[in-house]
Design a protein around this motif. Structure first.
Motif: not given
Length: 109
Positions: A51-69, A77-86
């Motif tokens: 659930q925390h990861l879902k929030v972080l993903k929604s905020a643009g701070l993390v992304r995910d990919r399927a690796t097997g199951a 990096p895009t979300g982190l760059e926005a924080l850095r710009a702020d």
């Protein structure tokens, strides 16, 4: 955990207000990890980490990919760059205000 819905650009800061999410971001700073690996040393359950990861993903701070199951998460990096710009903008404004304040005090002396 409080309900969270992404609605504006400041959501990344809101997402990071939670200590568990900050801990997750710190762990992901060392490289991509699956939910189970992230949950291993956290004081919350695996579903809570998801659930925390879902929030972080929604905020643009993390992304995910399927690796097997599994889903592997990494920082976005895009979300982190926005924080850095702020932060850069805040810092520039603070320095400008400080400089102006010093200048005004120097004029009075």
């Amino acid at each position: 955990m409080a309900a969270y819905q992404s609605t504006h650009a400041g959501d990344a800061w809101l997402a990071l207000a939670d200590g568990t999410r900050r801990a997750i971001v710190e762990r992901l700073a060392h490289g991509p990890l699956a939910v189970g690996e992230l949950a291993r040393d956290l004081p919350v359950s695996r579903p809570a980490v998801s659930q925390h990861l879902k929030v972080l993903k929604s905020a643009g701070l993390v992304r995910d990919r399927a690796t097997g199951a599994r889903r592997v998460y990494q920082l976005d990096p895009t979300g982190l760059e926005a924080l850095r710009a702020d932060l850069d903008r805040f810092w520039t404004q603070a320095l400008a205000g400080y400089s102006q304040s010093i200048g005004q005090k120097g004029e009075r002396s």
